[in-house]
Design an enzyme around this catalytic site. Sequence first.
Site, short mmCIF file in Angstrom:
data_model
loop_
_atom_site.label_atom_id
_atom_site.label_comp_id
_atom_site.label_asym_id
_atom_site.label_seq_id
_atom_site.Cartn_x
_atom_site.Cartn_y
_atom_site.Cartn_z
N GLY A 1 0.82 -1.21 0.00
CA GLY A 1 0.00 0.00 0.00
C GLY A 1 0.85 1.26 0.00
N GLN A 2 0.18 2.40 0.15
CA GLN A 2 0.88 3.69 0.07
C GLN A 2 1.96 3.80 1.13
OE1 GLN A 2 -1.08 7.23 1.33
NE2 GLN A 2 0.17 8.58 0.08
N TYR B 1 -14.53 4.68 8.90
CA TYR B 1 -13.08 4.60 9.08
C TYR B 1 -12.68 5.19 10.44
CZ TYR B 1 -8.16 5.73 8.01
OH TYR B 1 -6.80 5.86 8.02
#
Length: 313
Positions: free
Chosen positions: A12-13, A143
């Site tokens: 991922g990032q 989130y």
Amino acid sequence: MTTKILIIGACGQIGTELTTKLRSLYGNENVIASDIRKLNNDIVNNGIFEVVNALDYNQIEHLIEQYQITDVYLMAALLSATAEKNPAFAWDLNMNSLFHVLNLAKAKKIKKIFWPSSIAVFGPTTPRENTAQYTIMEPTTVYGISKQTGERWCDYYHQQYGVDVRSIRYPGLISWTTEPGGGTTDYAVDIYHKALENGSYECFLSEDTKLPMMYMDDAIRATIEIMQADADAVTIRSSYNLAGISFTPKEIAEEIKKHLPDFTITYKPDFRQKIADSWPASIDDSAARADWGWAHRFEMDSMTEVMLENLKK
Ligand code: SER
């Protein structure tokens, strides 16, 4: 005892840059990268890589035994914008992956955990400027709810079972190596790509939406510094506020114009505006500075220089 690291969500990032840094610090043989898919990239090709589903306890336990893992970095998660589109799955992934590693530490199969939290733990009732470590927290996104709940469980596992879990509330993160996936702060990465590709950018947040941000190098350094700190120095076991720079889309556009004078920006706020409006504009991170010596290095101008220079290549 040798530190042996497992990174879950290594492609991922954040995971991509974290894995590269950890490999250079601890040696390729001591860093096991994992992700849900085997992509054809440096993370997969330049070291040990395993396909892992962060929701599969047995698979993670097996890897930990196979490689005698001591430290786990759990980077797999659904980010704010994507989570709103799939709340049930976001809750499942973000919470149960955390329970898996917390329970593995409780069972003494691993020694240390890094788990990222976010500015999304705050909500519309939180004071927005210089947001304190301890303040009102009423997150309104799936989130944010998952991150705030996760923080409570981290603290609980530390208090009740002595689990050595360490966490940071990342602001929006900006990097040029890997594109972000599904966050509200992603515009601050995309804007650099589009500035170079098209000379213009349509922003999904309004021009005055100020959010806390950070260049990725600083975030990676913070992650490694908190993991390397003495356990006694890490007095907060929920998650630390962490600040770098705060800016609006208009301000970052002005900064880009210093390098690309013809760059233009337009604004077309979408559903992410409401998420951004519920988050702080700036963060008080004095606890991280006092406890484990945190200090950010990148400002908006130095970050913009590095971003444009590297993306141009
Ligand atoms: N960058 C994240 C997001 O926008 C916040 O943690 O979802």
